[in-house]
Design a protein around this motif. Structure first.
Motif, PDB file in Angstrom:
ATOM      1  N   ALA A 119      -2.011  -1.627  66.870  1.00 44.57           N
ATOM      2  CA  ALA A 119      -0.660  -1.673  66.312  1.00 44.57           C
ATOM      3  C   ALA A 119      -0.320  -0.369  65.609  1.00 44.57           C
ATOM      4  CB  ALA A 119      -0.533  -2.849  65.340  1.00 44.57           C
ATOM      5  N   GLU A 120      -1.283   0.191  64.885  1.00 45.97           N
ATOM      6  CA  GLU A 120      -1.065   1.474  64.217  1.00 45.97           C
ATOM      7  C   GLU A 120      -0.746   2.554  65.237  1.00 45.97           C
ATOM      8  OE1 GLU A 120      -3.907   3.215  61.106  1.00 45.97           O
ATOM      9  OE2 GLU A 120      -4.332   4.422  62.895  1.00 45.97           O
ATOM     10  N   GLY A 121      -1.539   2.593  66.319  1.00 49.64           N
ATOM     11  CA  GLY A 121      -1.309   3.597  67.350  1.00 49.64           C
ATOM     12  C   GLY A 121       0.042   3.445  68.012  1.00 49.64           C
ATOM     13  N   ALA A 122       0.432   2.213  68.303  1.00 50.95           N
ATOM     14  CA  ALA A 122       1.722   1.965  68.945  1.00 50.95           C
ATOM     15  C   ALA A 122       2.876   2.373  68.037  1.00 50.95           C
ATOM     16  CB  ALA A 122       1.838   0.493  69.329  1.00 50.95           C
ATOM     17  N   LEU A 123       2.758   2.084  66.743  1.00 53.22           N
ATOM     18  CA  LEU A 123       3.796   2.445  65.782  1.00 53.22           C
ATOM     19  C   LEU A 123       3.972   3.961  65.725  1.00 53.22           C
ATOM     20  CD1 LEU A 123       5.730   1.562  63.475  1.00 53.22           C
ATOM     21  CD2 LEU A 123       3.779   1.795  61.917  1.00 53.22           C
ATOM     22  N   LEU A 124       2.871   4.688  65.641  1.00 55.92           N
ATOM     23  CA  LEU A 124       2.947   6.147  65.573  1.00 55.92           C
ATOM     24  C   LEU A 124       3.496   6.725  66.873  1.00 55.92           C
ATOM     25  CD1 LEU A 124      -0.464   6.919  63.817  1.00 55.92           C
ATOM     26  CD2 LEU A 124       1.819   7.115  62.817  1.00 55.92           C
ATOM     27  N   ARG A 125       2.998   6.229  67.985  1.00 54.06           N
ATOM     28  CA  ARG A 125       3.401   6.759  69.294  1.00 54.06           C
ATOM     29  C   ARG A 125       4.892   6.571  69.522  1.00 54.06           C
ATOM     30  NH1 ARG A 125      -0.307   4.274  71.760  1.00 54.06           N
ATOM     31  NH2 ARG A 125       0.966   2.513  72.452  1.00 54.06           N
ATOM     32  N   ALA A 126       5.414   5.418  69.103  1.00 58.00           N
ATOM     33  CA  ALA A 126       6.834   5.143  69.293  1.00 58.00           C
ATOM     34  C   ALA A 126       7.713   6.046  68.432  1.00 58.00           C
ATOM     35  CB  ALA A 126       7.123   3.678  68.977  1.00 58.00           C
ATOM     36  N   ALA A 127       7.139   6.574  67.348  1.00 57.95           N
ATOM     37  CA  ALA A 127       7.921   7.408  66.428  1.00 57.95           C
ATOM     38  C   ALA A 127       8.077   8.835  66.918  1.00 57.95           C
ATOM     39  CB  ALA A 127       7.277   7.387  65.044  1.00 57.95           C
ATOM     40  N   GLY A 128       7.270   9.240  67.902  1.00 59.16           N
ATOM     41  CA  GLY A 128       7.419  10.585  68.429  1.00 59.16           C
ATOM     42  C   GLY A 128       6.108  11.280  68.669  1.00 59.16           C
ATOM     43  N   PRO A 129       6.152  12.506  69.206  1.00 59.79           N
ATOM     44  CA  PRO A 129       4.922  13.233  69.512  1.00 59.79           C
ATOM     45  C   PRO A 129       4.132  13.618  68.267  1.00 59.79           C
ATOM     46  CG  PRO A 129       6.845  14.620  69.876  1.00 59.79           C
ATOM     47  CD  PRO A 129       7.351  13.240  69.630  1.00 59.79           C
ATOM     48  N   VAL A 130       4.821  13.985  67.202  1.00 60.89           N
ATOM     49  CA  VAL A 130       4.187  14.201  65.898  1.00 60.89           C
ATOM     50  C   VAL A 130       5.033  13.486  64.854  1.00 60.89           C
ATOM     51  CG1 VAL A 130       3.050  16.376  66.471  1.00 60.89           C
ATOM     52  CG2 VAL A 130       5.374  16.416  65.562  1.00 60.89           C
ATOM     53  N   VAL A 131       4.356  12.891  63.864  1.00 61.05           N
ATOM     54  CA  VAL A 131       5.034  11.975  62.959  1.00 61.05           C
ATOM     55  C   VAL A 131       4.590  12.263  61.529  1.00 61.05           C
ATOM     56  CG1 VAL A 131       5.467   9.547  62.452  1.00 61.05           C
ATOM     57  CG2 VAL A 131       4.865  10.233  64.784  1.00 61.05           C
ATOM     58  N   PRO A 132       5.518  12.385  60.583  1.00 63.33           N
ATOM     59  CA  PRO A 132       5.098  12.508  59.181  1.00 63.33           C
ATOM     60  C   PRO A 132       4.497  11.194  58.699  1.00 63.33           C
ATOM     61  CG  PRO A 132       7.484  12.319  59.333  1.00 63.33           C
ATOM     62  CD  PRO A 132       6.981  12.457  60.742  1.00 63.33           C
ATOM     63  N   VAL A 133       3.368  11.288  58.003  1.00 68.44           N
ATOM     64  CA  VAL A 133       2.683  10.102  57.503  1.00 68.44           C
ATOM     65  C   VAL A 133       2.294  10.320  56.048  1.00 68.44           C
ATOM     66  CG1 VAL A 133       1.774   9.408  59.763  1.00 68.44           C
ATOM     67  CG2 VAL A 133       0.427  10.946  58.320  1.00 68.44           C
ATOM     68  N   VAL A 134       2.024   9.205  55.379  1.00 73.19           N
ATOM     69  CA  VAL A 134       1.490   9.244  54.019  1.00 73.19           C
ATOM     70  C   VAL A 134       0.143   8.555  54.042  1.00 73.19           C
ATOM     71  CG1 VAL A 134       1.798   8.547  51.629  1.00 73.19           C
ATOM     72  CG2 VAL A 134       3.775   9.257  52.974  1.00 73.19           C
ATOM     73  N   LEU A 135      -0.877   9.244  53.575  1.00 68.68           N
ATOM     74  CA  LEU A 135      -2.233   8.717  53.552  1.00 68.68           C
ATOM     75  C   LEU A 135      -2.508   8.071  52.195  1.00 68.68           C
ATOM     76  CD1 LEU A 135      -4.083  11.702  55.281  1.00 68.68           C
ATOM     77  CD2 LEU A 135      -2.843   9.791  56.301  1.00 68.68           C
ATOM     78  N   PRO A 136      -3.579   7.300  52.086  1.00 66.93           N
ATOM     79  CA  PRO A 136      -3.922   6.711  50.792  1.00 66.93           C
ATOM     80  C   PRO A 136      -3.964   7.772  49.699  1.00 66.93           C
ATOM     81  CG  PRO A 136      -5.314   5.810  52.507  1.00 66.93           C
ATOM     82  CD  PRO A 136      -4.526   6.910  53.154  1.00 66.93           C
ATOM     83  N   GLY A 137      -3.486   7.406  48.538  1.00 66.47           N
ATOM     84  CA  GLY A 137      -3.431   8.366  47.440  1.00 66.47           C
ATOM     85  C   GLY A 137      -2.174   9.203  47.451  1.00 66.47           C
ATOM     86  N   GLY A 138      -1.254   8.918  48.392  1.00 70.47           N
ATOM     87  CA  GLY A 138       0.012   9.636  48.431  1.00 70.47           C
ATOM     88  C   GLY A 138      -0.048  11.004  49.066  1.00 70.47           C
ATOM     89  N   VAL A 139      -1.133  11.328  49.771  1.00 70.90           N
ATOM     90  CA  VAL A 139      -1.267  12.634  50.422  1.00 70.90           C
ATOM     91  C   VAL A 139      -0.416  12.665  51.692  1.00 70.90           C
ATOM     92  CG1 VAL A 139      -2.866  14.208  51.580  1.00 70.90           C
ATOM     93  CG2 VAL A 139      -3.548  13.049  49.469  1.00 70.90           C
ATOM     94  N   ALA A 140       0.458  13.650  51.790  1.00 66.05           N
ATOM     95  CA  ALA A 140       1.353  13.782  52.931  1.00 66.05           C
ATOM     96  C   ALA A 140       0.675  14.563  54.047  1.00 66.05           C
ATOM     97  CB  ALA A 140       2.640  14.481  52.515  1.00 66.05           C
ATOM     98  N   ALA A 141       0.943  14.150  55.290  1.00 71.43           N
ATOM     99  CA  ALA A 141       0.366  14.829  56.451  1.00 71.43           C
ATOM    100  C   ALA A 141       1.248  14.554  57.654  1.00 71.43           C
ATOM    101  CB  ALA A 141      -1.060  14.349  56.703  1.00 71.43           C
ATOM    102  N   TRP A 142       0.843  15.091  58.794  1.00 73.79           N
ATOM    103  CA  TRP A 142       1.477  14.819  60.074  1.00 73.79           C
ATOM    104  C   TRP A 142       0.436  14.216  60.998  1.00 73.79           C
ATOM    105  CZ3 TRP A 142       6.586  15.959  61.701  1.00 73.79           C
ATOM    106  CH2 TRP A 142       7.374  16.611  60.738  1.00 73.79           C
ATOM    107  N   ALA A 143       0.864  13.257  61.822  1.00 69.94           N
ATOM    108  CA  ALA A 143      -0.022  12.648  62.814  1.00 69.94           C
ATOM    109  C   ALA A 143       0.457  13.021  64.211  1.00 69.94           C
ATOM    110  CB  ALA A 143      -0.039  11.128  62.663  1.00 69.94           C
ATOM    111  N   VAL A 144      -0.460  13.519  65.035  1.00 71.09           N
ATOM    112  CA  VAL A 144      -0.158  13.781  66.440  1.00 71.09           C
ATOM    113  C   VAL A 144      -0.368  12.470  67.180  1.00 71.09           C
ATOM    114  CG1 VAL A 144      -0.639  15.237  68.436  1.00 71.09           C
ATOM    115  CG2 VAL A 144      -1.046  16.114  66.133  1.00 71.09           C
ATOM    116  N   ALA A 145       0.676  11.979  67.862  1.00 76.36           N
ATOM    117  CA  ALA A 145       0.643  10.609  68.357  1.00 76.36           C
ATOM    118  C   ALA A 145       0.835  10.479  69.862  1.00 76.36           C
ATOM    119  CB  ALA A 145       1.717   9.780  67.645  1.00 76.36           C
ATOM    120  N   GLN A 146       1.053  11.580  70.567  1.00 71.47           N
ATOM    121  CA  GLN A 146       1.218  11.515  72.015  1.00 71.47           C
ATOM    122  C   GLN A 146       0.288  12.510  72.695  1.00 71.47           C
ATOM    123  OE1 GLN A 146       5.404  11.824  73.023  1.00 71.47           O
ATOM    124  NE2 GLN A 146       5.945  10.022  71.806  1.00 71.47           N
TER     125      GLN A 146
END
Length: 409
Positions: free
Chosen positions: A20-47
């Motif tokens: 489900a996590e993978g599907a959510l990210l993939r549907a959002a685009g090729p790269v997606v802004p994410v927030v990791l535990p502790g509030g750390v901001a990053a980008w996820a490559v999803a495609q």
């Protein structure tokens, strides 16, 4: 479009559903802004296509000196994932000539020829573990945790045998790495785990410096490459990487493959009938349920455009193997299905580009030996609980079952 124009997705490892996590990210685009535990901001490559391009893009670097928020002191030293994001000077944290120097020393041990020479030892360890399971079956032990009894001890014994680490330390290492890959918000525990791992590998380096043996750890310390041999700090960081990747990836590969086959008996029947090879099972398992959920980190050394998105300079980027493994643009409309008969179009579950995993031949060998031997010895193997009741490890990084209870029959 920048991160400010797209709402970030919060990744919560404590509520794990990798698919489900993978599907959510993939549907959002090729790269997606994410927030990791502790509030750390990053980008996820999803495609898949974006991952393939970015993993070979020289502007994506491994050196944390390019991580702007970390350099500004905005990421605390006790952040739960700090040991994975900034693990010390090794081939996974360097670029260019320095990376090639460190990687060349490690890669000497994992050439296809040298890995194939390990096959008899892998087969020997596999037989011994299966003998133990069979002995337990004769005494009435019909339900076992296959992860603890087989999927873990096989790769851990192999990698520790290579490094000359005695068996008495295997359980200690397992406990340390399970905590290391975990996500519990326990600052003191995080510091203690990292300190214990550092102490272990530092002690191993000191032992091999003073009394070299015939093991891989001694060979790494003695090896030289253009630019020089490993320093003690580089050797310690390299050994942490080898131990972690040398067991965790294969533990998850074996466990996830067994789960997939037992949940898809029609696929298992094709393999048993000889219509599909065990190699195909390994590759489909790697694609469909990759051992690594998300790999931390690469950093944008400068602004990078991906389609209509822009990754700003100084931002951290993780690769979501959960997402890209089931990308229909790469694997077709059946990408969400576990299908060992599919054309094995290249997946990226061992990475891609300069940092592709050098230990992947060993992981493939171990899984390729373990899986057919297991199902030959126990042809009636079955899950002891419904598949939906199996629990995943609460980790953002590893795609791992907490346990794999099976009925040996």
């Amino acid at each position: 479009m920048t991160a400010a124009a797209q709402a970030p997705i919060a990744l919560d490892p404590l509520a794990r559903d990798s698919a489900a996590e993978g599907a959510l990210l993939r549907a959002a685009g090729p790269v997606v802004p994410v927030v990791l535990p502790g509030g750390v901001a990053a980008w996820a490559v999803a495609q898949h296509a974006a991952a393939r391009d970015l993993l070979t893009d020289a502007r994506m670097v491994k050196d944390a000196r390019h991580w702007a928020a970390y350099q500004r002191g905005e990421v605390p030293a006790n952040w739960p994932l700090i040991g994975l994001a900034v693990p010390g000077p090794s081939m996974v944290t360097t670029d260019g000539a320095e990376h090639r120097r460190l990687r060349a020393i490690v890669a000497q041990a994992f050439t296809p020829r040298r890995v194939e020479l390990m096959r008899p030892r892998v087969e020997e360890i596999t037989r011994a573990l299966l003998d133990g399971l069979e002995a337990g079956l004769r005494t009435g032990e019909r339900v076992v945790d296959l992860k603890a009894a087989f999927a873990f001890p096989l790769p851990m014994t192999v990698i520790c045998s290579l490094l000359g680490v005695p068996e008495r330390d295997h359980a200690v290492l397992r406990d340390l790495y399970e905590r290391f890959f975990g996500i519990k918000p326990d600052p003191e525990g995080i510091r203690a785990t990292v300190a214990a791992l550092n102490a272990f590998v530092n002690d191993l380096v000191a032992q091999r410096r003073s009394a070299p043996g015939e093991d891989l750890a001694s060979a790494l310390l003695a090896a030289d490459a253009e630019g020089g041999a490993l320093t003690d700090a580089e050797a310690a960081a390299t050994l942490r990487v080898i131990i972690a990747a040398g067991h965790e990836t294969t533990v998850n590969l074996i466990g996830n493959a067994v789960r997939a086959l037992l949940a898809h008996p029609e696929q298992l029947a094709l393999v048993r009938a000889g219509e599909v090879s065990w190699d195909a099972v390994v590759e489909e398992s790697l694609r469909w349920t990759p051992p690594t959920s998300n790999f931390l980190f690469r950093f944008a050394a400068e602004e990078i455009e991906v389609g209509d998105l822009v990754i700003p300079a100084g931002e951290p980027v993780l690769v979501s193997y959960n997402a890209i493994g089931r990308d229909p643009l790469q694997h077709g409309v059946t990408a969400e299905l576990f299908d060992v008969t599919r054309d094995q179009s290249r997946h990226l579950s061992f990475g891609h580009g300069p940092h592709v995993c050098p230990g992947s031949p060993l992981a493939r060998l171990e899984a390729g030996v373990a899986l057919p031997a297991l199902f030959e010895r126990f042809p009636d193997l079955a899950l002891a609980v419904p598949d939906g009741e199996l629990r995943m490890s609460p980790s953002l990084v590893v795609n791992s079952l907490l346990e794999l209870p099976v009925r040996l029959r």
